[in-house]
Enzyme design. Structure first.
Site, PDB file in Angstrom:
ATOM      1  CG  ASP A  34      -2.172   0.798   1.050  1.00 42.63           C
ATOM      2  OD1 ASP A  34      -3.266   0.199   1.016  1.00 42.63           O
ATOM      3  OD2 ASP A  34      -2.074   2.048   0.923  1.00 42.63           O
ATOM      4  CG  ASN A  91      -9.131   3.740  -2.656  1.00 41.52           C
ATOM      5  OD1 ASN A  91      -8.063   3.267  -2.992  1.00 41.52           O
ATOM      6  ND2 ASN A  91      -9.246   4.975  -2.236  1.00 41.52           N
ATOM      7  CD  GLU A 160     -14.059 -11.193  -1.384  1.00 43.96           C
ATOM      8  OE1 GLU A 160     -13.098 -11.841  -1.814  1.00 43.96           O
ATOM      9  OE2 GLU A 160     -15.053 -11.735  -0.845  1.00 43.96           O
ATOM     10  CE  LYS A 215     -18.752  -6.390  -5.258  1.00 40.15           C
ATOM     11  NZ  LYS A 215     -18.934  -7.006  -3.961  1.00 40.15           N
ATOM     12  CB  CYS A 271     -19.669  -1.377  -1.831  1.00 32.54           C
ATOM     13  SG  CYS A 271     -17.900  -1.530  -1.522  1.00 32.54           S
ATOM     14  NE  ARG A 435     -29.105  -0.310  11.929  1.00 33.55           N
ATOM     15  CZ  ARG A 435     -28.505  -0.664  10.806  1.00 33.55           C
ATOM     16  NH1 ARG A 435     -28.894  -1.728  10.146  1.00 33.55           N
ATOM     17  NH2 ARG A 435     -27.526   0.048  10.319  1.00 33.55           N
TER      18      ARG A 435
HETATM   19  P1  NAD Z   1      -9.953   0.804   1.063  1.00 37.63           P
HETATM   20  O1  NAD Z   1     -10.039   2.264   0.790  1.00 37.63           O
HETATM   21  O2  NAD Z   1     -10.156   0.292   2.441  1.00 37.63           O
HETATM   22  O3  NAD Z   1      -8.513   0.266   0.588  1.00 37.63           O
HETATM   23  C1  NAD Z   1      -7.900   0.604  -0.614  1.00 37.63           C
HETATM   24  C2  NAD Z   1      -6.405   0.767  -0.358  1.00 37.63           C
HETATM   25  O4  NAD Z   1      -5.738   0.918  -1.622  1.00 37.63           O
HETATM   26  C3  NAD Z   1      -6.051   2.011   0.461  1.00 37.63           C
HETATM   27  O5  NAD Z   1      -5.335   1.620   1.621  1.00 37.63           O
HETATM   28  C4  NAD Z   1      -5.163   2.847  -0.495  1.00 37.63           C
HETATM   29  O6  NAD Z   1      -4.112   3.539   0.174  1.00 37.63           O
HETATM   30  C5  NAD Z   1      -4.618   1.770  -1.416  1.00 37.63           C
HETATM   31  N1  NAD Z   1      -4.133   2.268  -2.705  1.00 37.63           N
HETATM   32  C6  NAD Z   1      -4.786   3.059  -3.586  1.00 37.63           C
HETATM   33  N2  NAD Z   1      -4.000   3.242  -4.680  1.00 37.63           N
HETATM   34  C7  NAD Z   1      -2.854   2.550  -4.476  1.00 37.63           C
HETATM   35  C8  NAD Z   1      -1.678   2.328  -5.235  1.00 37.63           C
HETATM   36  N3  NAD Z   1      -1.514   2.866  -6.453  1.00 37.63           N
HETATM   37  N4  NAD Z   1      -0.677   1.569  -4.731  1.00 37.63           N
HETATM   38  C9  NAD Z   1      -0.814   1.017  -3.501  1.00 37.63           C
HETATM   39  N5  NAD Z   1      -1.916   1.175  -2.728  1.00 37.63           N
HETATM   40  C10 NAD Z   1      -2.928   1.914  -3.222  1.00 37.63           C
HETATM   41  O7  NAD Z   1     -10.975   0.109   0.059  1.00 37.63           O
HETATM   42  P2  NAD Z   1     -11.721  -1.292   0.256  1.00 37.63           P
HETATM   43  O8  NAD Z   1     -12.917  -1.123   1.118  1.00 37.63           O
HETATM   44  O9  NAD Z   1     -10.704  -2.322   0.596  1.00 37.63           O
HETATM   45  O10 NAD Z   1     -12.259  -1.529  -1.228  1.00 37.63           O
HETATM   46  C11 NAD Z   1     -11.387  -1.840  -2.283  1.00 37.63           C
HETATM   47  C12 NAD Z   1     -12.213  -2.283  -3.484  1.00 37.63           C
HETATM   48  O11 NAD Z   1     -12.917  -3.487  -3.153  1.00 37.63           O
HETATM   49  C13 NAD Z   1     -13.291  -1.300  -3.939  1.00 37.63           C
HETATM   50  O12 NAD Z   1     -13.380  -1.335  -5.341  1.00 37.63           O
HETATM   51  C14 NAD Z   1     -14.563  -1.837  -3.314  1.00 37.63           C
HETATM   52  O13 NAD Z   1     -15.700  -1.488  -4.072  1.00 37.63           O
HETATM   53  C15 NAD Z   1     -14.328  -3.327  -3.369  1.00 37.63           C
HETATM   54  N6  NAD Z   1     -15.035  -4.100  -2.327  1.00 37.63           N
HETATM   55  C16 NAD Z   1     -15.078  -3.645  -1.050  1.00 37.63           C
HETATM   56  C17 NAD Z   1     -15.703  -4.413  -0.064  1.00 37.63           C
HETATM   57  C18 NAD Z   1     -15.798  -3.930   1.356  1.00 37.63           C
HETATM   58  O14 NAD Z   1     -16.496  -4.579   2.138  1.00 37.63           O
HETATM   59  N7  NAD Z   1     -15.132  -2.861   1.750  1.00 37.63           N
HETATM   60  C19 NAD Z   1     -16.254  -5.653  -0.400  1.00 37.63           C
HETATM   61  C20 NAD Z   1     -16.162  -6.100  -1.724  1.00 37.63           C
HETATM   62  C21 NAD Z   1     -15.541  -5.306  -2.676  1.00 37.63           C
HETATM   63  C1  UGA Z   2     -22.031  -5.365   0.956  1.00 40.65           C
HETATM   64  C2  UGA Z   2     -22.454  -6.749   0.405  1.00 40.65           C
HETATM   65  O1  UGA Z   2     -23.263  -7.414   1.382  1.00 40.65           O
HETATM   66  C3  UGA Z   2     -21.237  -7.601   0.084  1.00 40.65           C
HETATM   67  O2  UGA Z   2     -21.646  -8.818  -0.516  1.00 40.65           O
HETATM   68  C4  UGA Z   2     -20.341  -6.833  -0.882  1.00 40.65           C
HETATM   69  O3  UGA Z   2     -19.168  -7.572  -1.167  1.00 40.65           O
HETATM   70  C5  UGA Z   2     -19.961  -5.506  -0.266  1.00 40.65           C
HETATM   71  O4  UGA Z   2     -21.168  -4.748   0.026  1.00 40.65           O
HETATM   72  C6  UGA Z   2     -19.143  -4.632  -1.166  1.00 40.65           C
HETATM   73  O5  UGA Z   2     -19.160  -4.786  -2.370  1.00 40.65           O
HETATM   74  O6  UGA Z   2     -18.506  -3.774  -0.567  1.00 40.65           O
HETATM   75  P1  UGA Z   2     -21.261  -4.419   3.321  1.00 40.65           P
HETATM   76  O7  UGA Z   2     -21.568  -3.099   2.704  1.00 40.65           O
HETATM   77  O8  UGA Z   2     -19.942  -4.593   3.961  1.00 40.65           O
HETATM   78  O9  UGA Z   2     -21.371  -5.581   2.194  1.00 40.65           O
HETATM   79  O10 UGA Z   2     -22.368  -4.782   4.409  1.00 40.65           O
HETATM   80  P2  UGA Z   2     -23.875  -5.309   4.312  1.00 40.65           P
HETATM   81  O11 UGA Z   2     -24.041  -6.365   5.304  1.00 40.65           O
HETATM   82  O12 UGA Z   2     -24.278  -5.597   2.931  1.00 40.65           O
HETATM   83  O13 UGA Z   2     -24.687  -4.050   4.827  1.00 40.65           O
HETATM   84  C7  UGA Z   2     -24.826  -2.884   4.029  1.00 40.65           C
HETATM   85  C8  UGA Z   2     -25.829  -1.950   4.663  1.00 40.65           C
HETATM   86  O14 UGA Z   2     -27.137  -2.501   4.563  1.00 40.65           O
HETATM   87  C9  UGA Z   2     -25.594  -1.698   6.148  1.00 40.65           C
HETATM   88  O15 UGA Z   2     -25.832  -0.344   6.424  1.00 40.65           O
HETATM   89  C10 UGA Z   2     -26.618  -2.588   6.829  1.00 40.65           C
HETATM   90  O16 UGA Z   2     -27.002  -2.137   8.090  1.00 40.65           O
HETATM   91  C11 UGA Z   2     -27.766  -2.517   5.837  1.00 40.65           C
HETATM   92  N1  UGA Z   2     -28.654  -3.690   5.912  1.00 40.65           N
HETATM   93  C12 UGA Z   2     -28.193  -4.930   5.603  1.00 40.65           C
HETATM   94  C13 UGA Z   2     -29.973  -3.519   6.279  1.00 40.65           C
HETATM   95  O17 UGA Z   2     -30.420  -2.385   6.560  1.00 40.65           O
HETATM   96  N2  UGA Z   2     -30.794  -4.605   6.328  1.00 40.65           N
HETATM   97  C14 UGA Z   2     -30.363  -5.847   6.026  1.00 40.65           C
HETATM   98  O18 UGA Z   2     -31.177  -6.809   6.080  1.00 40.65           O
HETATM   99  C15 UGA Z   2     -29.028  -6.020   5.651  1.00 40.65           C
END
Ligand code: NAD
Ligand code: UGA
Length: 459
Positions: A34, A91, A160, A215, A271, A435
């Site tokens: 990172d 991100n 993911e 996705k 997301c 909630r």
């Molecule tokens: P995040 O902001 O927590 O992490 C991203 C990291 O990438 C940061 O630490 C940033 O400093 C680093 N970064 C950016 N550019 C960089 C570079 N050029 N070199 C090295 N590091 C670099 O984001 P996240 O929540 O982990 O999400 C990442 C991706 O995954 C997004 O596209 C999101 O939509 C997807 N996603 C997130 C979740 C989730 O639950 N958060 C679940 C599924 C998918």
């Molecule tokens: C969501 C999806 O569930 C993941 O499958 C996906 O990978 C991810 O987004 C992503 O792409 O980042 P996340 O946002 O971490 O995951 O959490 P969720 O459990 O989906 O909750 C999202 C929001 O919906 C929260 O604010 C939660 O409180 C709300 N929620 C969830 C409700 O209000 N009711 C429900 O029944 C479920």
């Protein structure tokens, strides 16, 4: 045979997902890199830092693999050079400026990372999209990667699906893993790594574009379920029906399913909103305006789900919040995470502050600094009117409060001692439960007025 993996991005996805992969694949060496030195130090628990994200079970997995076959560093170029396979987990926020601002994905970080790969990779390298991306991003990636003189690339899409708060279980026992690509051997190379711990029946392979679109579609469908149940919660309150009963009745139909039907203050997290916007932008781009409008309604409904809570509180507290103290329980967007990105609490608290309230906010995992940076300004960019503080406990949050507002589904809010809390509050006191997580009959028995999301006929 893949033996060296580099993951660019040590965030909510990069950190936990690579920890679980390392745990189940001892023959693979993984470097998570990172640009954020502080974040990497926290992953390495250096200088007394705690992990950058709170996720149940994460520390135990890390203890088994960190320093063995999982390493965190800022040596982005070195890790890419050593890798056979590079995961992109950076991100992908919504663009805030320029063409497509407000809905298109900002691919700055993806582009930068792709250029780093083109500069540093050596020999045959597989590049894996892990970030959530607009459909056909792989085309753009290929154009950048083709500028490399030292390496040749195959691109895969492996989005993911984990959710925060349950990430470790989701990653260890996924419903499915999706691998999209154009070359069977490359698809199989990645599928083979997942096969170390995921049954082959749960590894789905598709073409690149289907994987990218699947996705966005999964998140859109999940978000739609929440907007749907929140819409029904509003109808329940107006008609005397109870959303819990409706939820039970419809969830028993296997075609609908019981999961993801909990009403709440609207969905938050990093997301759903951005991925819906991404889908809307895509539909508009292809001239599918009705499709774009259809998905936009899911977002509009989410805005309504949040706004109506602050409006209802103002109405219940005699039309003004000046000189009123409100205990807010929960600031994270859901339980079991310290993440506040797009948390419904942000907008709701800003609205309450705008009306002059004094807020005492409790959350077991969100720190004072995060609250401060999100609440110091109102939505219109002006300094907030009312005041707020982080409360060390639920009890201190309720001291002298005119109302308690439950916004996050933290487990401990299910066991509130209403006898004690009511005695600390100013009367007449209110409980607003967004909630459905607490025993409101008990709160009522101690003289408190109550509102609960989706429960009709109460007032
Ligand atoms: P995040 O902001 O927590 O992490 C991203 C990291 O990438 C940061 O630490 C940033 O400093 C680093 N970064 C950016 N550019 C960089 C570079 N050029 N070199 C090295 N590091 C670099 O984001 P996240 O929540 O982990 O999400 C990442 C991706 O995954 C997004 O596209 C999101 O939509 C997807 N996603 C997130 C979740 C989730 O639950 N958060 C679940 C599924 C998918
Ligand atoms: C969501 C999806 O569930 C993941 O499958 C996906 O990978 C991810 O987004 C992503 O792409 O980042 P996340 O946002 O971490 O995951 O959490 P969720 O459990 O989906 O909750 C999202 C929001 O919906 C929260 O604010 C939660 O409180 C709300 N929620 C969830 C409700 O209000 N009711 C429900 O029944 C479920």
């Amino acid at each position: 045979m893949v033996s060296k993996i580099c993951c660019i991005g040590a965030g909510y996805v990069g950190g936990p997902s690579m920890a679980v992969m390392a745990d189940s694949s001892p023959g693979v060496d993984i470097e998570v890199v990172d640009v954020d030195q502080q974040r990497i130090d926290a992953w390495n628990n250096l200088n007394g830092a705690s992990l950058p994200i709170y996720e149940p079970g994460l520390q135990q997995v890390l203890d088994r693999v960190r320093g063995h076959n999982l390493h965190f560093s800022t040596d982005v170029a070195g890790a890419i050079r050593r890798a056979d396979m590079v995961f992109l987990s950076v991100n992908t926020p919504t663009k805030h400026r320029g063409h497509g601002a407000g809905s298109a994905a900002d691919l700055t970080f993806i582009e930068k990372a792709a250029r780093q790969i083109a500069d540093s990779a050596q020999g045959a390298t597989i590049v894996v999209e892990r970030s959530t991306l607009p459909v056909r991003t792989a085309d753009g990636l290929r154009r950048i990667l083709d500028c490399s003189t030292n390496a040749r690339f195959e691109i895969l899409s492996n989005p993911e699906f984990m959710a925060e708060g349950t990430a470790i279980d989701d990653l260890q026992n996924p419903d499915r893993v999706l691998v999209g690509g154009q070359c069977d051997a490359t698809v199989n190379a990645l599928a083979g790594i997942y096969a170390n711990w995921v049954p082959s029946s749960r590894i789905i392979t598709t073409n690149l574009w289907s994987a990218e679109l699947a996705k966005l579609t999964a998140n859109a469908f999940l978000a739609q379920r929440i907007s749907s149940i929140n819409a029904i919660a509003g109808i329940c309150e107006a008609t005397g029906a109870d959303v819990e009963e409706v939820r039970r009745a419809i969830g028993a139909d296997r075609r609908i399913g019981a999961e993801f039907l909990k009403p709440g203050p609207g969905f938050g997290g990093s997301c759903f909103k951005k991925d819906l916007l991404n889908l809307i932008y895509l539909a508009e781009h292809y001239g599918l305006d009705e499709v774009a409008r259809y998905w936009r309604m899911v977002l509009d409904l989410n805005g309504w789900s949040q706004k109506r809570i602050s409006q209802m509180i103002v109405k219940a507290l005699f039309g003004t919040l000046r000189d009123k103290r409100i205990a807010v329980l929960g600031f994270a967007f859901k339980a079991d995470t310290n993440d506040t990105r797009e948390s419904p609490a942000i907008g709701i608290c800003r609205d309450l502050l705008h009306d002059g309230a004094s807020l005492s906010i409790h959350d077991p995992r969100v720190d004072d600094g995060a609250m401060r940076s999100l609440l110091s300004m109102s939505d219109d960019g002006l300094p907030a009117v009312g005041g707020f503080e982080k409360a060390a406990s639920v009890e201190t949050a309720c001291d002298g409060a005119d109302a308690v507002l439950i916004l996050t589904d933290w487990h401990q809010y299910k066991q509130l001692d209403w006898a004690d809390l009511a005695s600390r509050m100013r009367q007449p006191g209110w409980v607003f439960d967004a909630r459905r997580g607490t025993n409101l009959a008990e709160a009522e028995s101690h003289g408190l007025d109550t509102w609960q999301i989706g429960r009709g006929g109460m007032n």
